[in-house]
Design a protein around this motif. Structure first.
Motif, mmCIF file in Angstrom:
data_model
loop_
_atom_site.group_PDB
_atom_site.id
_atom_site.type_symbol
_atom_site.label_atom_id
_atom_site.label_comp_id
_atom_site.label_asym_id
_atom_site.label_seq_id
_atom_site.Cartn_x
_atom_site.Cartn_y
_atom_site.Cartn_z
ATOM 1 N N PRO A 60 0.368 -33.158 12.773
ATOM 2 C CA PRO A 60 -0.254 -34.272 12.049
ATOM 3 C C PRO A 60 -1.060 -35.225 12.930
ATOM 4 O O PRO A 60 -1.480 -36.267 12.469
ATOM 5 N N TRP A 61 -1.306 -34.852 14.166
ATOM 6 C CA TRP A 61 -1.958 -35.758 15.114
ATOM 7 C C TRP A 61 -3.466 -35.814 14.891
ATOM 8 O O TRP A 61 -4.162 -34.845 15.155
ATOM 9 N N LYS A 62 -3.979 -36.949 14.420
ATOM 10 C CA LYS A 62 -5.436 -37.121 14.374
ATOM 11 C C LYS A 62 -5.963 -37.240 15.794
ATOM 12 O O LYS A 62 -7.081 -36.847 16.094
ATOM 13 N N SER A 63 -5.133 -37.802 16.671
ATOM 14 C CA SER A 63 -5.477 -37.904 18.079
ATOM 15 C C SER A 63 -4.196 -37.777 18.898
ATOM 16 O O SER A 63 -3.177 -38.370 18.570
ATOM 17 N N HIS A 68 -8.556 -34.669 19.520
ATOM 18 C CA HIS A 68 -8.273 -34.281 18.132
ATOM 19 C C HIS A 68 -7.252 -33.144 18.145
ATOM 20 O O HIS A 68 -7.372 -32.205 18.922
ATOM 21 N N LEU A 70 -5.342 -32.177 14.801
ATOM 22 C CA LEU A 70 -4.849 -32.066 13.437
ATOM 23 C C LEU A 70 -4.959 -30.602 13.012
ATOM 24 O O LEU A 70 -6.052 -30.027 13.053
ATOM 25 N N TYR A 100 -8.191 -26.743 10.627
ATOM 26 C CA TYR A 100 -8.012 -27.609 11.793
ATOM 27 C C TYR A 100 -9.146 -28.601 11.982
ATOM 28 O O TYR A 100 -10.260 -28.431 11.509
ATOM 29 N N ASP A 101 -8.810 -29.659 12.717
ATOM 30 C CA ASP A 101 -9.720 -30.670 13.261
ATOM 31 C C ASP A 101 -9.179 -30.909 14.663
ATOM 32 O O ASP A 101 -8.279 -31.723 14.856
ATOM 33 N N LEU A 102 -9.661 -30.153 15.626
ATOM 34 C CA LEU A 102 -9.095 -30.233 16.973
ATOM 35 C C LEU A 102 -10.155 -30.092 18.040
ATOM 36 O O LEU A 102 -11.298 -29.735 17.773
ATOM 37 N N TYR A 113 -15.719 -31.956 19.560
ATOM 38 C CA TYR A 113 -14.546 -31.393 18.901
ATOM 39 C C TYR A 113 -14.993 -30.475 17.776
ATOM 40 O O TYR A 113 -16.173 -30.411 17.450
ATOM 41 N N GLU A 115 -14.165 -28.730 13.749
ATOM 42 C CA GLU A 115 -13.498 -28.756 12.444
ATOM 43 C C GLU A 115 -13.779 -27.428 11.764
ATOM 44 O O GLU A 115 -14.934 -26.999 11.707
ATOM 45 N N LYS A 155 -17.711 -36.687 19.169
ATOM 46 C CA LYS A 155 -16.640 -37.605 18.795
ATOM 47 C C LYS A 155 -17.133 -39.025 18.513
ATOM 48 O O LYS A 155 -16.646 -39.679 17.607
#
Length: 188
Positions: A60-63, A68, A70, A100-102, A113, A115, A155
């Motif tokens: 669940p980490w947005k950051s 990134h 998530l 993902y968003d990483l 990053y 997505e 970013k």
């Protein structure tokens, strides 16, 4: 009449004995839990050697340390146990999806990053360590082919700007590890 009653009693007795065997497991990954990444699973026995497992992973980490991270991932896996289902060594074949968003590792020192989503097809190997009659630790590792479809973003640019030159999706395919851990498992 006595023979029918005896046969009926024998069949019911065997069915009850078979039903008392543990045919299901729920599990949670001990390695990811301390960093608040949730990986839970459910395994169902089909016969003496074969089981099926489904599991999800949620990061669940947005950051995370400015990166990134998530991610939502789900897998279905067929497992073959060499000795008996839910005991000792097994091999598995799996299919999974991820959204993902990483920030990929090679971009950690940049302002870029990604997505997107991925489809995974692979195999795994594992070992169930019996702790008690109902508790196990499932040690496993796996990987395979990952087909990713993503957009590359900067970013710190507003409005959002892509760093890649693709018109629709960037596409990449890699062979890599994507499963692993130590799952604490409870049989029921």
């Amino acid at each position: 009449m006595k023979k029918k009653f005896l046969l009926f009693t024998l069949m019911v007795g065997l069915n009850v004995m078979y039903a008392q065997e543990y045919k299901k497991q729920i599990k949670g990954n001990l390695l990811f839990f301390p960093v608040h990444i949730f990986n839970i699973g459910y395994e169902q026995v089909f016969n003496k050697h074969w089981t099926g497992q489904t599991d999800i992973l949620i990061s669940p980490w947005k950051s995370f340390y400015g990166r990134h991270m998530l991610m939502y991932m789900g897998h279905l896996e067929a497992r073959y146990y060499f000795r008996q289902a839910l005991e000792k060594w097994y091999v598995g074949s799996n299919i999974g999806v991820s959204i993902y968003d990483l920030q990929k590792m090679r971009y950690w020192n940049s302002d870029k990053y990604q997505e997107g989503f991925a489809v995974m097809l692979g195999c795994s190997i594992g070992y169930q360590i019996k702790l008690t009659e109902r508790w196990n630790i499932d040690l496993y590792a796996g990987g395979g082919n990952v087909q990713s479809f993503y957009h590359g973003w900067y970013k710190n640019k507003y409005p959002k700007q892509r760093y890649d030159s693709a018109r629709a999706w960037n596409k990449s395919g890699e062979w890599m590890p994507f499963r692993g851990g130590a799952m604490l498992s409870y049989k029921f």
